[in-house]
Design an enzyme around this catalytic site. Sequence first.
Site, mmCIF file in Angstrom:
data_model
loop_
_atom_site.group_PDB
_atom_site.id
_atom_site.type_symbol
_atom_site.label_atom_id
_atom_site.label_comp_id
_atom_site.label_asym_id
_atom_site.label_seq_id
_atom_site.Cartn_x
_atom_site.Cartn_y
_atom_site.Cartn_z
ATOM 1 N N ASN A 287 0.852 -1.201 0.000
ATOM 2 C CA ASN A 287 0.000 0.000 0.000
ATOM 3 C C ASN A 287 0.883 1.245 0.000
ATOM 4 O O ASN A 287 2.109 1.148 0.048
ATOM 5 C CB ASN A 287 -0.976 -0.026 1.186
ATOM 6 C CG ASN A 287 -0.257 -0.029 2.511
ATOM 7 O OD1 ASN A 287 0.425 0.925 2.858
ATOM 8 N ND2 ASN A 287 -0.380 -1.121 3.258
ATOM 9 N N CYS B 106 0.624 2.697 14.180
ATOM 10 C CA CYS B 106 0.525 3.603 13.018
ATOM 11 C C CYS B 106 0.579 2.835 11.707
ATOM 12 O O CYS B 106 0.255 3.385 10.660
ATOM 13 C CB CYS B 106 1.704 4.573 12.996
ATOM 14 S SG CYS B 106 1.691 5.738 14.328
ATOM 15 N N ALA B 107 1.069 1.599 11.748
ATOM 16 C CA ALA B 107 1.333 0.884 10.488
ATOM 17 C C ALA B 107 0.064 0.632 9.696
ATOM 18 O O ALA B 107 -1.008 0.407 10.263
ATOM 19 C CB ALA B 107 2.026 -0.444 10.795
ATOM 20 N N ASP C 87 -4.650 -6.130 5.230
ATOM 21 C CA ASP C 87 -5.736 -6.883 5.858
ATOM 22 C C ASP C 87 -5.837 -8.290 5.272
ATOM 23 O O ASP C 87 -6.390 -9.186 5.895
ATOM 24 C CB ASP C 87 -7.064 -6.145 5.658
ATOM 25 C CG ASP C 87 -7.080 -4.834 6.432
ATOM 26 O OD1 ASP C 87 -6.543 -4.818 7.557
ATOM 27 O OD2 ASP C 87 -7.593 -3.830 5.908
ATOM 28 N N LYS D 251 8.284 -17.330 -10.205
ATOM 29 C CA LYS D 251 7.524 -16.206 -10.770
ATOM 30 C C LYS D 251 6.335 -16.718 -11.596
ATOM 31 O O LYS D 251 6.507 -17.603 -12.439
ATOM 32 C CB LYS D 251 8.477 -15.379 -11.644
ATOM 33 C CG LYS D 251 7.879 -14.094 -12.111
ATOM 34 C CD LYS D 251 8.874 -13.326 -12.953
ATOM 35 C CE LYS D 251 8.131 -12.218 -13.675
ATOM 36 N NZ LYS D 251 8.945 -11.626 -14.726
ATOM 37 N N ASP E 282 -5.186 -9.379 13.152
ATOM 38 C CA ASP E 282 -5.276 -7.969 13.551
ATOM 39 C C ASP E 282 -4.417 -7.762 14.802
ATOM 40 O O ASP E 282 -4.730 -8.261 15.884
ATOM 41 C CB ASP E 282 -6.732 -7.580 13.822
ATOM 42 C CG ASP E 282 -6.868 -6.069 13.895
ATOM 43 O OD1 ASP E 282 -6.209 -5.458 14.753
ATOM 44 O OD2 ASP E 282 -7.615 -5.506 13.080
ATOM 45 N N ILE E 283 -3.313 -7.045 14.631
ATOM 46 C CA ILE E 283 -2.321 -6.930 15.714
ATOM 47 C C ILE E 283 -2.873 -6.123 16.885
ATOM 48 O O ILE E 283 -2.822 -6.551 18.042
ATOM 49 C CB ILE E 283 -1.026 -6.279 15.180
ATOM 50 C CG1 ILE E 283 -0.473 -7.124 14.023
ATOM 51 C CG2 ILE E 283 -0.011 -6.104 16.293
ATOM 52 C CD1 ILE E 283 0.699 -6.505 13.296
ATOM 53 N N PHE F 210 -4.790 3.814 14.619
ATOM 54 C CA PHE F 210 -4.988 4.808 13.563
ATOM 55 C C PHE F 210 -6.095 4.316 12.647
ATOM 56 O O PHE F 210 -6.273 3.111 12.488
ATOM 57 C CB PHE F 210 -3.694 5.009 12.753
ATOM 58 C CG PHE F 210 -2.821 6.086 13.319
ATOM 59 C CD1 PHE F 210 -2.157 5.907 14.528
ATOM 60 C CD2 PHE F 210 -2.661 7.294 12.653
ATOM 61 C CE1 PHE F 210 -1.363 6.904 15.064
ATOM 62 C CE2 PHE F 210 -1.868 8.297 13.170
ATOM 63 C CZ PHE F 210 -1.215 8.108 14.378
ATOM 64 N N LYS G 115 -14.260 1.673 15.109
ATOM 65 C CA LYS G 115 -13.004 0.923 15.315
ATOM 66 C C LYS G 115 -12.519 1.036 16.754
ATOM 67 O O LYS G 115 -12.009 0.079 17.326
ATOM 68 C CB LYS G 115 -11.915 1.449 14.373
ATOM 69 C CG LYS G 115 -11.833 0.643 13.119
ATOM 70 C CD LYS G 115 -10.803 1.177 12.182
ATOM 71 C CE LYS G 115 -11.267 0.864 10.770
ATOM 72 N NZ LYS G 115 -10.422 1.426 9.751
HETATM 73 O O1 C5P Z 1 -9.138 -2.111 10.507
HETATM 74 P P1 C5P Z 1 -8.105 -1.153 10.048
HETATM 75 O O2 C5P Z 1 -6.987 -1.800 9.284
HETATM 76 O O3 C5P Z 1 -8.627 0.047 9.327
HETATM 77 O O4 C5P Z 1 -7.528 -0.577 11.424
HETATM 78 C C1 C5P Z 1 -6.466 0.319 11.481
HETATM 79 C C2 C5P Z 1 -5.731 0.160 12.783
HETATM 80 O O5 C5P Z 1 -5.543 -1.222 13.088
HETATM 81 C C3 C5P Z 1 -4.350 0.743 12.691
HETATM 82 O O6 C5P Z 1 -4.000 1.182 13.987
HETATM 83 C C4 C5P Z 1 -3.513 -0.459 12.264
HETATM 84 O O7 C5P Z 1 -2.153 -0.308 12.604
HETATM 85 C C5 C5P Z 1 -4.173 -1.581 13.029
HETATM 86 N N1 C5P Z 1 -4.109 -2.898 12.361
HETATM 87 C C6 C5P Z 1 -3.423 -3.941 12.982
HETATM 88 N N2 C5P Z 1 -3.361 -5.183 12.389
HETATM 89 C C7 C5P Z 1 -3.938 -5.402 11.185
HETATM 90 C C8 C5P Z 1 -4.643 -4.364 10.555
HETATM 91 C C9 C5P Z 1 -4.702 -3.118 11.162
HETATM 92 O O8 C5P Z 1 -2.866 -3.729 14.066
HETATM 93 N N3 C5P Z 1 -3.841 -6.601 10.649
#
Ligand code: C5P
Length: 332
Positions: free
Chosen positions: A137, A201-202, A206, A216, A234-235, A251, A265
């Site tokens: 991204n 912040c990352a 998804d 390849k 989702d971390i 974020f 969220k």
């Molecule tokens: O659900 P969404 O991706 O929009 O949420 C954004 C927030 O969730 C950000 O703080 C992002 O760093 C965190 N996030 C995460 N693990 C993921 C996807 C998003 O921690 N797999």
Amino acid sequence: MGHITLARWADWIVIAPASADSIARLVQGRTDDLLAALCLASESPLAVVPAMNNKMWSNQATQDNINILQSRNIHIIGPASGIQACGELGEGRLVETEDIVTELVCLMVPTKLQGKRVLITAGPTYEPIDPVRFIGNRSSGKMGFAVAKAALEAGAEVSLISGPVHLSTPSGVNRVNVETAQQMYDAVMEDIEQFDIFIACAAIADYKPEQVKNNKIKKTQHSDLKLNLLPTKDIVSTVAQQKIKPFIVGFAAETENVTDYAKQKLQDKKLDMIAANRVGEKIGFAVDDNSLHVFWPSGSQVLPLAPKTQLARDLMTLIIERYDAKDSTKNS
Ligand code: C5P
């Protein structure tokens, strides 16, 4: 009298670059030029950023002078080492301007996060499709790196887990490089219980390809190519489910309905705070300015458009406020 007026006016005095001669003159308390005279007349804090030939720097006379200045509570920033203006290699280079500013801010701002550990994720993740292709991204990592610097300026011990970005590490920050969402997950979860604040912040992918091909993928002229994608972990939500958990800031980068999605969220992911921004063409990602709408369970605040470095400082001030408020309810 000019030198007295200036000496009273300044909140801080910074001499950058400070030559060996300026340093010796400060030690002696000379008054035969404006700089030396106003330093002698001022009660404001003084920072000296030496810059000189490496032999002049290592000379015992200069080293003794530096020790004397330090014993008078004068702050010495640097010097850095490397190629010098005279062509020699060694210690004596002027510290980079940005690093001088960071050190000065650390000295000037009350260090509210002294003794606290802050973990920050930044940048995008790359999810491989085959050895040469990936799903990624547009995140540049600028906001996360600015937040890391702001946390450092607030006195925290800062760890930064970064996806692939072209940014240099703010000096004093402990950086771990990762590429995929799974690697970022593993790096975060490794010792999350050690941290007081976690700022996510990352822009983590998804979804990731179900299969990573060993070779390849070849183009075929007449058929479509379908990629089957699986959700990543989702971390930030996983951290929020831990028994012992830090203060958690997420974020939300959205292209529409920013406020509604962000509030949702905050609730769904069980965060303490969420910083929402609109992203799209020329806003949000890979630009230097940004604005944020920050929400927490009992309130919200808009941080207006500003360079990301300033915005990160404003955000950090808000995080510290909410962190302190949560801490005091926990302890009461
Ligand atoms: O659900 P969404 O991706 O929009 O949420 C954004 C927030 O969730 C950000 O703080 C992002 O760093 C965190 N996030 C995460 N693990 C993921 C996807 C998003 O921690 N797999």
